[in-house]
Design an enzyme around this catalytic site. Structure first.
Site, PDB file in Angstrom:
ATOM      1  N   GLN A 383       0.773  -1.134   0.092  1.00 35.88           N
ATOM      2  CA  GLN A 383      -0.013  -0.072  -0.053  1.00 35.88           C
ATOM      3  C   GLN A 383       0.865   1.222  -0.114  1.00 35.88           C
ATOM      4  O   GLN A 383       1.932   1.369   0.656  1.00 35.88           O
ATOM      5  CB  GLN A 383      -0.976  -0.098   1.300  1.00 35.88           C
ATOM      6  N   HIS A 387      -0.605   8.414   6.950  1.00 38.85           N
ATOM      7  CA  HIS A 387      -1.394   8.631   8.031  1.00 38.85           C
ATOM      8  C   HIS A 387      -0.915  10.198   8.369  1.00 38.85           C
ATOM      9  O   HIS A 387       0.001  10.274   8.609  1.00 38.85           O
ATOM     10  CB  HIS A 387      -1.204   7.770   9.302  1.00 38.85           C
TER      11      HIS A 387
END
Length: 637
Positions: A383, A387
């Site tokens: 991925q 964040h």
RNA sequence: GCUAAAUUAGCUCAGUUUGGUAGAGCAACUGAUUCGUAAUCAGUAGGUCGGGGGUUCGAAUCCCCCAUUUAGCUCCA
């Protein structure tokens, strides 16, 4: 008393008495009457023979409108069910809706439908089309409807009827000997269907629930002309040519093999080069945009996954635990707990926020064997995760930046059209209503401020927060999800994340979880399919191949190669003593962007003959001219 | 996981219906050829027919189990 009918273009027509929608269409034009399938009277979709008895807004639907196509396919599904019931009287009918491309109908039958069955059904459908059977609507009470379907033993229809409130008026549609419970409307008659093709069969659970019986589904499509059908079948063929699994093999990019395991990808040198270029670009852009790159482990202790809650709500998607020195570890299915642990390793002042932690983080998820699909759905994938941890005041600014950043990044890969979706709070959700409202609103406000069109998926958010998804629209009309921008009200609580505010008190930060590419694997597949394997020049593993016509030009080719390499091009020479036509053919099949053909003439003149894949011969020129052409596709060279 | 179909040489596929231990094209390798914008010629080599078990004198072919792939269903980056 006359009636006035308003058409979609605003024009009005007056009639002395009630007329049917079909008569209205005929009055407008014979062609419209011929193409007409159904009418929308004051936003109420109905059959063409519906009388219009008072002033109304009326739209005539044909195959050109979305609603027209939908009911055309729905009517074809009824026709297919009729053919199936005639050929296989014991089969029970269930439901048969239109879908985005065509229709399906689910039948309860023990055996699967074979290809021969499909051919027979299709042939019978064509006979029924020739008979030009009208679709006839009947309205009746629930009791009457129950009686009809009970006599016929259609227990699935009875089950559907059972859920309809007693007082409601129920409608059935009959064509020939076939009757089906249906809200309608339908096309006037089977003769409107000019071309039909049954495409494939599969299993499907009754009511989409895997605890229910598996039914046998037949997919098909139909069109108002044979030409339209051919065009659609050509489109399917084109899509098959662009299939990333085929391109992956043809161009030697990646493979997946039994021995390694299902859903686990081996990246071959060509594919790895492309991935390297994607990842390098991705990292540079993230650094330029205020992200900090991090690296995290592939496994973590069970305690971590208890804190994050994954062992509670995600365990069925995780690989089994492994035990080392009496400690349990799990392979990571997500990167979040690690990124949050990095955040929590230090105290944070509001002055440091937003903190943006990014990683190309490889995760492993147990996906059920039936869902695996090339690179689109795998068990081990990377991925492009980040964040963003910020204060409430920073949220809307961050969201806006994120959308712009995501779209810019995607555009660099040649993508042009995007579909955006805003997903809101589902029924089961964690987090405060005020937080949901604030987050949803800032997502929406950003989309609107940027003037972007988007669809709202009401209740489609994750349980932990609302999100924006971006899908890429393909050259042949398909959409692929890549970017996802998700608020998370769950993990900041679970990890007890804090920052110290200006008031010298601890506060809970907001967290946004996002992936722009989605996963490198899926993005790579999308990229391949979008470009049909003809990647933008900057992503081509080999950008230029020099093809000497005879061995006598090899030395000259080497000096050219040196120049191209110095210009930053990935360049090789095909030394083999094959004919030039053969070498060109091979280079074309490998989709190498530029070819440089060198014969006696070029070697003597100090020129080169340039050829562009997909374009052909660009003529003879000198090095500078060639570099100008090449640079026009990539200014960084 | 479920429904169905498939798995034969590096690749694309034939052979399975009617059991008698494998065949083509491309690719690879060797040699010849030195050629002007999508396939030069000749030769060589390459497969325990996805894995395991069973039936049979004999299985790529028939039966069972498993793995993988494909199309869907259900679920998802």
């Amino acid at each position: 008393m006359s009636i006035v009918i308003t058409l979609p273009d605003g024009s009005k027509r007056e009639y002395p008495a009630a007329i049917t929608a079909l008569e209205l269409a005929r009055d407008i034009s014979e062609r419209l009457a011929d193409a007409a399938l159904a009418a929308e009277i004051n936003d109420q979709l109905c059959d063409l023979d519906t009388p219009i008895t008072e002033d109304a807004r009326v739209e005539i639907h044909t195959f050109r409108t979305d609603k027209g196509r939908e009911l055309y396919w729905h009517s074809t599904a009824h026709l297919m069910a009729q053919a199936v019931k005639q050929l296989f009287p014991d089969v029970l009918v269930t439901i048969g809706p239109a879908i985005e491309q065509g229709f399906y109908y689910d039948f309860d039958r023990e055996e699967a439908f074979s290809d021969e069955d499909l051919a027979r059904i299709e042939a019978r459908m064509k006979e029924l089309i020739k008979q030009d059977l009208p679709y006839h609507r009947t309205e009746l009470s629930k009791a009457e409807a129950v009686k009809i379907f009970k006599e016929r033993g259609e227990r699935y229809k009875l089950e559907i009827l059972d859920e309809i409130p007693d007082g409601d008026i129920i409608s059935t549609y009959t064509q020939g000997d076939f009757i089906d419970l249906c809200r309608g409307p339908h096309i006037p008659s089977t003769g409107k269907i000019k071309a039909v093709k049954l495409l494939k069969t599969s299993g499907a659970y009754w009511r989409g629930d895997e605890k229910n019986k598996m039914l046998k589904r037949i997919y098909g499509i139909s069109f108002p002309s044979k030409k339209d059908l051919k065009q659609y079948l050509d489109f399917l063929e084109e899509a098959a040519k662009r299939d990333h699994r085929k391109l992956g093999k043809d161009l030697d990019l990646f493979s997946i093999n039994d021995e390694v395991g299902a859903g686990l990808v081996l990246w071959h040198p060509n594919g790895a080069m492309i991935r390297h270029l994607i990842e390098t670009y991705w990292k540079e852009e993230h650094l330029k945009n205020g992200y900090k790159l991090v690296y995290t482990p592939h496994v973590g202790r069970s305690k971590l996954w208890e804190t994050s809650g994954h062992l509670g709500f995600y365990q069925e998607n995780m690989y089994a635990k492994m035990e080392v020195e009496n400690q349990d570890y799990y392979i990571k299915p997500m990167n979040c707990p690690f990124h949050l642990s990095i955040y929590n390793a230090n105290h944070h002042s509001y002055r440091e926020l937003p903190v943006r932690l990014a990683e190309l983080g490889t995760v492993y998820r147990y996906e059920r064997s039936g869902v695996l699909h090339g690179l689109m759905r795998v068990r081990g994938f990377t991925q492009d995760d980040a964040h963003i941890i910020c204060t409430p005041e920073q949220v809307s600014d961050e969201v806006e930046k994120l959308i712009v950043f995501s779209l810019d990044l995607l555009r660099h890969f040649g993508f042009k059209e995007f579909l955006l979706y805003l997903s809101t709070k589902p029924d089961a959700a964690v987090g405060k209503d005020a937080d949901w409202a604030m987050a949803t609103q800032s997502l929406q406000a950003s989309l609107e401020k940027l003037g972007l069109e988007y669809d709202v998926d009401e209740g489609g958010g994750a349980f932990y927060g609302p999100k924006i998804d971006i899908k890429i629209k393909d050259a042949i009309g398909r959409a692929w999800q890549c970017t996802t921008i998700q608020f998370d009200f769950n993990l900041p609580e679970r990890f007890d994340m804090q920052y110290i505010g200006a008031d010298n008190a601890a506060h809970r930060p907001y967290m946004i979880h996002r992936a722009v590419l989605g996963s490198v694997e899926r993005f790579f597949a999308t990229l391949l399919e979008y470009h049909g394997g003809n990647l933008p020049l900057w992503l081509a593993p080999l950008q230029l191949l020099i093809l000497p016509i005879t061995d006598a030009q090899i030395d000259y080719c080497k000096t050219l190669q040196e120049r191209f390499l110095q210009s930053g091009l990935r360049c090789e020479i095909d030394y083999r003593s094959e004919k030039i036509g053969y070498k060109i053919r091979e280079a074309e099949l490998k989709k190498i962007p530029f070819m440089c053909i060198i014969g006696k003439k070029e070697a003597e003149e100090g020129t080169l003959s340039l050829r562009r894949h997909t374009q052909g011969d660009l003529g003879t020129m000198d090095m500078e001219q060639a570099l100008t052409i090449i640079r026009s596709e990539n200014e960084n060279l």
